[in-house]
Design a protein around this motif. Structure first.
Motif, mmCIF file in Angstrom:
data_model
loop_
_atom_site.group_PDB
_atom_site.id
_atom_site.type_symbol
_atom_site.label_atom_id
_atom_site.label_comp_id
_atom_site.label_asym_id
_atom_site.label_seq_id
_atom_site.Cartn_x
_atom_site.Cartn_y
_atom_site.Cartn_z
ATOM 1 N N GLU A 147 0.744 -1.124 -0.072
ATOM 2 C CA GLU A 147 -0.109 -0.084 -0.057
ATOM 3 C C GLU A 147 0.996 1.283 -0.082
ATOM 4 O O GLU A 147 1.674 1.225 0.803
ATOM 5 C CB GLU A 147 -0.725 0.017 1.181
ATOM 6 C CG GLU A 147 -1.959 -1.108 1.154
ATOM 7 C CD GLU A 147 -2.624 -1.227 2.584
ATOM 8 O OE1 GLU A 147 -2.258 -0.474 3.499
ATOM 9 O OE2 GLU A 147 -3.486 -1.844 2.616
ATOM 10 N N HIS A 148 0.844 2.108 -1.168
ATOM 11 C CA HIS A 148 1.662 3.267 -1.018
ATOM 12 C C HIS A 148 0.823 4.401 -0.002
ATOM 13 O O HIS A 148 -0.102 4.704 0.048
ATOM 14 C CB HIS A 148 1.236 3.761 -2.505
ATOM 15 C CG HIS A 148 2.412 4.965 -2.856
ATOM 16 N ND1 HIS A 148 2.351 6.087 -2.395
ATOM 17 C CD2 HIS A 148 3.395 4.853 -3.567
ATOM 18 C CE1 HIS A 148 3.372 6.711 -2.693
ATOM 19 N NE2 HIS A 148 4.049 5.968 -3.543
ATOM 20 N N PRO A 149 1.883 5.064 0.784
ATOM 21 C CA PRO A 149 1.361 5.988 1.862
ATOM 22 C C PRO A 149 0.900 7.117 1.554
ATOM 23 O O PRO A 149 -0.117 7.395 2.059
ATOM 24 C CB PRO A 149 2.644 6.265 2.494
ATOM 25 C CG PRO A 149 3.976 5.755 1.538
ATOM 26 C CD PRO A 149 3.231 4.637 0.732
ATOM 27 N N GLU A 150 1.133 7.649 0.053
ATOM 28 C CA GLU A 150 0.594 8.730 -0.317
ATOM 29 C C GLU A 150 -1.196 8.638 -0.697
ATOM 30 O O GLU A 150 -1.797 9.421 -0.249
ATOM 31 C CB GLU A 150 1.214 9.456 -1.344
ATOM 32 C CG GLU A 150 2.480 9.888 -1.015
ATOM 33 C CD GLU A 150 3.096 10.568 -2.335
ATOM 34 O OE1 GLU A 150 2.430 11.258 -3.014
ATOM 35 O OE2 GLU A 150 4.429 10.598 -2.312
ATOM 36 N N ALA A 170 -2.993 7.878 2.436
ATOM 37 C CA ALA A 170 -3.335 9.169 3.072
ATOM 38 C C ALA A 170 -4.565 9.852 2.258
ATOM 39 O O ALA A 170 -5.311 10.350 2.852
ATOM 40 C CB ALA A 170 -2.224 10.367 3.000
#
Length: 252
Positions: free
Chosen positions: A95-98, A101
């Motif tokens: 999962e990409h943090p950006e 978010a």
């Protein structure tokens, strides 16, 4: 010889293959790439099947400079493009943090389905989505975009600046009216053989009750050679007996 930059498009989705959804992305991508001097050389439509996606992207990414995929990056069970692309490269798709978010800002803590949209292969970079929803991503020479046409077109605007550009292809059209392709074929073939670096095609038209003919499209990167080929073709058509031959005005 002018450096040639090549690309392929991979359209992913059972809905395209079933005929339920009509694809419009291919034409949009081809026209967009042309403005950067990138030749679209191949297009494939593949189902929502992991191994099919893996095999196709591996074949295309080694053959062409760039691959653009559309479809399969949403939240449902058949949106498997991100994970499949990761497996094609032999990496995971965390999962990409950006993106996480973004999802939390919109929905709070996302459920499992929405978290699927945050999957990005290791080493991938995000492709901006100015329309709505999460972004796409780039992994090496593969760009993964949404399937919804409006969203896909928005994402394309972030792809273009990342491309290695080539010389833009120029085109001219010679229209022949009242003469069939049986007469046109020999002159067209002769000019094509004389200019192997160019692309020449015949596209017939018919209009009731009895109007017919063909638009002969000549494409190349050398403006002087293109003009020469057009002159040669018009002369050859006249010698073959074609009467109504005209060079159409360049599109605005």
């Amino acid at each position: 010889m002018v450096d040639r930059v090549t690309a392929a498009v991979m359209i992913i989705g059972d809905e395209i293959l079933s005929g339920r959804t009509q694809d419009t992305n291919l034409s949009a991508i081809a026209k967009y790439l042309a403005t950067y001097g990138v030749d679209l050389c191949e297009a494939r439509v593949v189902p929502d099947v992991e191994q099919e996606i893996i095999d196709a992207v591996n074949a295309l990414r080694t053959k062409y400079d760039y691959v653009i995929t559309t479809g399969g990056i949403g939240p449902t069970h058949d949106d498997i493009t991100a994970d499949s692309i990761a497996k094609a490269f032999g990496v995971t798709a965390p999962e990409h943090p950006e993106i996480m978010a973004m999802l939390r800002e919109r929905w709070g803590e996302p459920n499992a389905a929405r978290r699927r949209m945050a999957h990005v292969p290791e080493g991938g970079s995000l492709v901006k989505n100015p329309v709505q929803g999460p972004p796409g991503f780039q992994k090496d020479n593969v760009f993964v975009l949404a399937g919804v046409p409006a969203i896909m077109r928005g994402m394309l605007e972030d792809v273009g600046p990342r491309l290695r550009t080539g010389a833009v292809v120029l085109a001219k059209t010679v229209r022949v009216t009242g003469t069939g392709e049986g007469v046109i074929a020999a002159p067209l073939e002769a000019v094509a053989k004389a200019h192997p670096e160019m692309s020449l095609g015949s596209y017939p038209f018919f209009a009731p009750p009895d109007v017919y003919g063909a638009n002969l499209v000549l494409r190349g990167r050398d403006a002087a050679e293109l003009d020469t080929a057009v002159s040669e073709l018009i002369s050859a058509l006249a010698e073959a007996g074609a009467k109504n031959v005209e060079l159409l005005a360049d599109p605005a």
